[in-house]
Structures are given as C-alpha cells and as structure tokens.
Design a protein around this motif. Structure first.
Motif, short mmCIF file in Angstrom:
data_model
loop_
_atom_site.label_atom_id
_atom_site.label_comp_id
_atom_site.label_asym_id
_atom_site.label_seq_id
_atom_site.Cartn_x
_atom_site.Cartn_y
_atom_site.Cartn_z
N ALA A 375 34.53 42.29 46.35
CA ALA A 375 35.55 41.99 45.58
C ALA A 375 36.83 41.80 46.61
CB ALA A 375 35.68 43.51 44.88
N TYR A 376 36.69 42.76 47.53
CA TYR A 376 37.85 42.71 48.65
C TYR A 376 38.02 41.11 49.29
CZ TYR A 376 40.59 43.63 52.80
OH TYR A 376 41.68 43.64 53.87
N LEU A 377 36.89 40.75 49.70
CA LEU A 377 36.74 39.36 50.27
C LEU A 377 37.47 38.31 49.21
CD1 LEU A 377 33.17 39.15 51.85
CD2 LEU A 377 35.29 38.85 53.06
N ILE A 378 37.09 38.35 47.85
CA ILE A 378 37.55 37.31 47.02
C ILE A 378 39.14 37.69 47.01
CG2 ILE A 378 37.50 36.52 44.81
CD1 ILE A 378 34.47 37.72 44.54
N GLU A 379 39.47 38.64 47.03
CA GLU A 379 41.04 38.98 46.85
C GLU A 379 41.75 38.53 48.05
OE1 GLU A 379 43.09 39.79 44.52
OE2 GLU A 379 41.96 41.31 43.05
N HIS A 380 41.00 38.33 49.32
CA HIS A 380 41.74 38.13 50.31
C HIS A 380 41.26 36.98 51.30
CE1 HIS A 380 44.22 41.97 50.25
NE2 HIS A 380 43.02 42.37 49.75
N PHE A 381 40.14 36.24 50.80
CA PHE A 381 39.83 35.07 51.76
C PHE A 381 40.51 33.93 51.27
CE2 PHE A 381 36.65 31.73 52.47
CZ PHE A 381 36.08 32.04 53.72
N ASP A 382 40.73 33.13 52.06
CA ASP A 382 41.46 31.97 51.66
C ASP A 382 40.97 30.78 50.85
OD1 ASP A 382 43.83 29.67 51.44
OD2 ASP A 382 43.27 29.08 53.38
N LEU A 383 40.77 31.18 49.52
CA LEU A 383 40.01 30.41 48.36
C LEU A 383 40.89 29.35 47.80
CD1 LEU A 383 38.12 33.24 46.71
CD2 LEU A 383 36.89 31.37 47.63
N GLN A 384 40.78 28.08 48.50
CA GLN A 384 41.94 27.15 48.18
C GLN A 384 41.78 26.84 46.73
OE1 GLN A 384 42.01 23.94 50.89
NE2 GLN A 384 43.15 25.18 52.36
N GLY A 385 42.82 26.57 45.76
CA GLY A 385 42.73 26.24 44.40
C GLY A 385 42.92 27.51 43.65
N PHE A 386 42.65 28.52 43.79
CA PHE A 386 42.49 29.89 43.17
C PHE A 386 43.84 30.46 43.25
CE2 PHE A 386 38.06 29.55 43.70
CZ PHE A 386 37.47 30.56 42.83
N SER A 387 44.24 30.74 41.96
CA SER A 387 45.66 31.42 41.70
C SER A 387 45.27 32.68 42.13
CB SER A 387 46.11 31.12 40.25
OG SER A 387 45.21 31.80 39.40
N ILE A 388 46.42 33.58 41.99
CA ILE A 388 46.28 34.96 41.98
C ILE A 388 45.37 35.94 40.53
CG2 ILE A 388 47.26 37.39 42.13
CD1 ILE A 388 49.52 36.40 44.06
N ASN A 389 45.70 35.32 39.53
CA ASN A 389 45.00 35.26 38.43
C ASN A 389 43.71 35.27 38.62
OD1 ASN A 389 47.96 34.17 38.12
ND2 ASN A 389 47.77 35.01 36.11
N ASP A 390 43.24 33.87 39.05
CA ASP A 390 41.70 33.71 39.07
C ASP A 390 41.11 34.56 40.01
OD1 ASP A 390 41.72 31.15 37.65
OD2 ASP A 390 42.58 29.87 39.45
N ARG A 391 41.67 34.98 41.18
CA ARG A 391 40.97 35.79 42.17
C ARG A 391 40.88 37.00 41.52
NH1 ARG A 391 42.28 34.95 48.18
NH2 ARG A 391 43.45 32.90 48.23
N HIS A 392 41.95 37.93 40.80
CA HIS A 392 41.79 38.97 40.44
C HIS A 392 40.75 39.06 39.24
CE1 HIS A 392 43.08 43.18 39.87
NE2 HIS A 392 43.30 42.88 38.54
N TRP A 393 40.55 38.25 38.44
CA TRP A 393 39.72 38.35 37.31
C TRP A 393 38.28 38.30 38.03
CZ3 TRP A 393 40.66 37.17 32.06
CH2 TRP A 393 39.66 36.98 31.16
N VAL A 394 38.06 37.22 38.84
CA VAL A 394 36.74 36.96 39.50
C VAL A 394 36.36 38.43 40.56
CG1 VAL A 394 35.05 35.74 41.28
CG2 VAL A 394 36.89 34.48 39.56
N SER A 395 37.24 38.70 41.33
CA SER A 395 36.85 39.95 42.02
C SER A 395 36.53 41.19 41.36
CB SER A 395 38.31 40.30 42.85
OG SER A 395 39.29 40.58 42.39
N GLN A 396 37.29 41.42 40.08
CA GLN A 396 37.16 42.55 39.27
C GLN A 396 35.70 42.45 38.58
OE1 GLN A 396 39.18 45.35 39.37
NE2 GLN A 396 39.61 44.32 41.25
N LEU A 397 35.12 41.26 38.25
CA LEU A 397 33.93 41.08 37.71
C LEU A 397 32.88 41.43 38.91
CD1 LEU A 397 34.10 37.43 35.85
CD2 LEU A 397 33.92 40.01 34.78
N VAL A 398 33.02 40.92 40.10
CA VAL A 398 32.24 41.22 41.24
C VAL A 398 32.12 42.94 41.53
CG1 VAL A 398 31.74 40.98 43.62
CG2 VAL A 398 32.12 38.93 42.15
N LEU A 399 33.56 43.44 41.31
CA LEU A 399 33.30 44.88 41.59
C LEU A 399 32.72 45.58 40.47
CD1 LEU A 399 34.70 47.37 42.98
CD2 LEU A 399 36.78 47.05 41.59
N GLY A 400 32.80 45.03 39.28
CA GLY A 400 32.29 45.75 38.07
C GLY A 400 30.73 45.41 37.97
#
Length: 490
Positions: A375-400
């Motif tokens: 989840a931390y990697l997804i929030e902070h890795f330079d995922l081009q094309g991802f908005s903060i909304n996208d990152r948070h949604w996906v990272s929280q799914l991975v966390l949970g």
C-alpha cells in the motif's frame, strides 16, 4: 459526428475550462475560458479553504457546468492541483464541487501534473527531437519537467507559486527591491533539490507554459522587447520597471491584464529564481499546459491506451513478484465482483484489476506485513497516469486484502469500495495454493445493507480444499468485527 472532450483545471490561481473536438489524432480547441479564483489566497492560517473562496470556486464551476452539462462522463476530466492537494478540508470541498459541476474531480499528484503539463506543451509546439525543459508556474506550485517528443522523462513539483509568494513577500501589494530579492531567494531555496536533475546540460531549449509566463511575455511586449524569448537581462529590466512602480495598483502597463496584477511579482520572482538556479539563459512561451495534456490523455484512454495499465505492470515487474499469481488473483477477483456487483463501472473494475496485480508488491521490501508495504509503494511510487484518487483507492484495497479489517474501517462506508475489497479478499483466499484453480458453480449476493452471502452448489469441492474452507470460515469473523455480515455456506 466528432467527439468533444472537456478538461477542467482547478488551479491555485485560476480555474480553466477547455473544450476540444477530436479530429483524427489531433484535438481542435472549440472553447477556452478561465476565471481567477485565487484558491491559494483562500487558505486560512490552519490550512483550511475559507467559505468565501469555496463559494467563489463553486460559482465558477456552476458556470462551467452550463458548457459541459450534456457531455458523457468519460468525455470530461476535472482535476485539482496544489492548493486542493494541501487543503485540510479538501474532501469536504470536493464533495460540494462535484455536486455543482456534475462530474468527478480528481486530485493530481505533483509529478503527474508535471507530466501532463509537458504533454500539453508538446502537442502545441512544433515536433522536435530536441530535449525540452518546461516550467509551469502555478498559484501554489511550480512544475519542472524535461522530455523529448511527446513524452516526459523527469517530472517534479516544487511548493512555490505566484500566489503564495506574492502574498508573503509583497504584502498589501507593495513592491520593493528587498521584497523581490527575498521572494527570489525563497524560490531558489525550493529549486535547490532540482539543480542536479534539471541543470542546463540535460536539455536543449526551455519553455514556460503558465499564465505567469504569458503575462511576463506581455510585459516584455509593453516594453518593446522580444516577447517570444525572455532572457535573464529582460527579467532584470522587467523587475526594475515593476519596482519603480512600487505597488501592484500602479502596474498600468498596456499589455498586462488586470487579473494578473496581484500575482505577477510573485510569478516573475519564481521564473527569475528558476533561471538562476538552472542556468537558463533564455526561455520561450508555450501555449499548451495542463488542460491540453488532460485532453490528449483522455483521447489516449478512449483509444485503449491507458497509461495507468503500463504503470501498474511496471511496478509489478519492478517488485519481482509472481506475475502468474497476480493474474490468477485478478481473474478470480473480477469473476467474484461480477457476481456481487454486475453493474460495476469500468473504473471500479480497473481499480480492482490494478489492486489484484499489485497486491503482493510489498514483498519487494519484506515478506512480513507485505500488504502494508505494498500500500505504501502504491501511494508513493511514480505511477504515471494515476491520480491521487486512483492511488488511494488501489492502495487501500491492497492494505485491506488480508488480515483484520479495522485498519481500513473508514473506507468501508463506501459500498462500491467495500464490494471490491470483498472480491479481492476472497480471490486471494481461493488462490492461496498459488496454482490455477477451477471454481465450482457458486453465488455471491448482497442480502441487504452490509450483508453478503457466498454459497457453493457443490459442497464436495470444499471438502477437497479444507484450508480454503477454514479461511472462508475465518472471513466471516473478520467482517463481523467491522459490523458487516458475511455468510458463507457450503
């Protein structure tokens, strides 16, 4: 009939709307409008957007809505930048803003904003193989980005802009040499970290793409200078002319729009600092910028080329985890979501897909609590094309996706997200043996609010998979702990 796209930039200084018509691989501008909202000036001492500036922003968005009310959702992209990124009450403001606009509003990470700025400029400049540096001076941040052709390779965002610098160093609109030098030094301090990554040996030509840059070029025109290329010498001459005026109200230069007077000193100081810090001898204006980049990003996605997909695969391969297991969990998660939520939007399916692909990436760092690290990697890795909304949604799914659910309990009020999480958790349980598996006929249904039921038609399958049976029984208790009812039946 040609498809029309709309891009809305909720900037820290101005809100901008551009509507473009797709013609082949090009986008022809049909409408462009901007309104000075000065969102950055509306942050109070605690970092909250004041009600006054919020209302001004909402009124602007209501006028924008009149232009785009008949557009399909997939043909509109609205984004917020630095001030919305840092505002303490950004979630509450965005809820109101989305209700008024009638379309979702994403928050862009600084690096993604920089990438889109470069793409917008590249599409409005002549094609060239030269390495270009683009500087975009916003109200609350400045983006530096280099690249060639249509693609950026180095993107950074610095927390200094024309509004925050003007407010702090030119109080009450007074322009002094001491204030200007202090503002320039403050900006240079921000750019220190970028000196190595953006120094003049790494690019061939420099462009400025912001409203501030356009206004500086207008000032140069007023002074009879070359308004297409701004040199260090010209910056000093413009600085001296503004200091001689002494106050923003006295900046009565014929080519300077009145809406720019309050922030032009801060914008000039930022540009001057960037030129000094990066050894820029001369810089030209580009008419592209963020909104144009947004339009071409939409066109790319409509053509089936979603940069988020390649970015997710890049992180997956970088983390060196099993691609086979990622695909296995993805396939199962999509099948489960389809049963539980047949009306799920494409965005919901895509976000679950990326979470399934990336659910084990935390193993790059450690096998212990890898879901938290992923989840931390997804929030902070330079995922081009991802908005903060996208990152948070996906990272929280991975966390949970494994373990107890208390850590993502605040997310569970979002029913769509909760359904995606259930699909991902069940998929990772069923695929625990890390081998291809054929599920028997099953049903996964919603029985009521916060109540789901999973049942298998053939109970003998579970008898052959006792660990899966045990893990599914344990899942009942996991959901009960967060006031959800998950029934599991043979």
């Amino acid at each position: 009939m040609s498809i029309r796209l709309a891009a809305i930039d909720l900037g820290s200084n101005s809100f901008r709307l551009e509507i473009g018509r797709i013609e082949g691989n090009e986008i022809i501008c049909e409408h462009y409008g901007k309104e000075g909202v000065r969102l950055a000036a509306g942050l109070d001492s605690n970092g909250y957007l004041t009600e006054e500036v919020q209302q001004k922003a909402l009124d602007t968005l209501a006028r924008f809505r009149e232009k785009i009310k008949d557009f399909k959702p997939e043909h509109v992209r609205a984004v917020g930048t630095q001030t919305i990124r840092i505002a303490q009450n950004n979630k509450a403001f965005l809820r109101r803003a989305q209700d008024v606009l009638g379309f979702p509003i994403e928050i862009l990470p600084g690096q993604e904003e920089a990438r889109l700025v470069f793409e917008g400029c590249a599409h409005r400049l002549p094609l060239s193989d030269k390495k270009r540096l683009v500087i975009d001076i916003g109200g609350g941040s400045t983006e530096l980005v280099t690249g060639s052709g249509l693609h950026a390779d180095r993107c950074e965002s610095f927390h200094v802009g024309c509004v925050n610098l003007s407010l702090h160093y030119f109080p009450n609109g007074e322009i002094t040499r001491e204030g200007y030098e202090a503002a320039k030094l403050a900006a240079m301090a921000e750019f220190q970290e970028g000196r190595e990554r953006f120094n003049s040996t790494l690019w061939d030509e420099a462009y400025g793409s912001s409203g501030s840059m356009e206004a500086i070029c207008s000032l140069a025109k007023s002074f009879g200078m070359d308004s297409y290329t701004i040199s260090q010498e010209r910056l000093c001459e413009i600085r001296d002319a503004m200091i001689a005026k002494g106050h923003v109200d006295k900046l009565d230069f014929p080519d300077l729009h009145r809406s720019r007077k309050e922030v032009i000193t801060g914008g000039l100081a930022v540009l001057h600092a960037a030129c000094d810090a990066l050894n820029i001898k001369s810089i030209k204006f580009s008419a592209g910028a963020l909104r144009v980049g947004l339009l071409y990003e939409q066109l790319s996605r409509l053509n089936g080329n979603d940069l988020r997909e390649s970015s997710a695969w890049e992180l997956l391969r970088y983390s060196a985890v099993s691609e086979a297991q990622a695909k296995r969990v993805d396939l199962l998660a999509q099948k489960l979501l389809q049963r539980l939520f047949p009306d799920a939007t494409e965005d919901t399916k895509k976000r679950l897909h990326w979470a399934a692909l990336l659910h084990e990436t935390g193993n790059l760092i450690s096998h212990n609590r890898f879901h938290r690290l992923g989840a931390y990697l997804i929030e902070h890795f330079d995922l081009q094309g991802f908005s903060i909304n996208d990152r948070h949604w996906v990272s929280q799914l991975v966390l949970g996706h494994r373990g107890r659910l208390y850590k993502i309990e605040s997310q569970l009020d979002n029913e769509t997200w909760a359904k995606s999480l259930l699909a991902l958790r069940l998929a990772s349980i069923i695929a625990h043996k890390r081998e291809d598996i054929e599920l028997p006929d099953f049903s996964l249904t919603q029985e009521g609010k916060r109540h789901w039921r999973l049942s298998f038609k053939d109970s003998s399958w579970l008898n052959k998979h006792p660990l899966t049976h045990f893990l599914l029984q344990r899942e009942v208790d996991a959901w009960k702990a967060v006031q959800y009812q998950f029934d599991f039946e043979k």
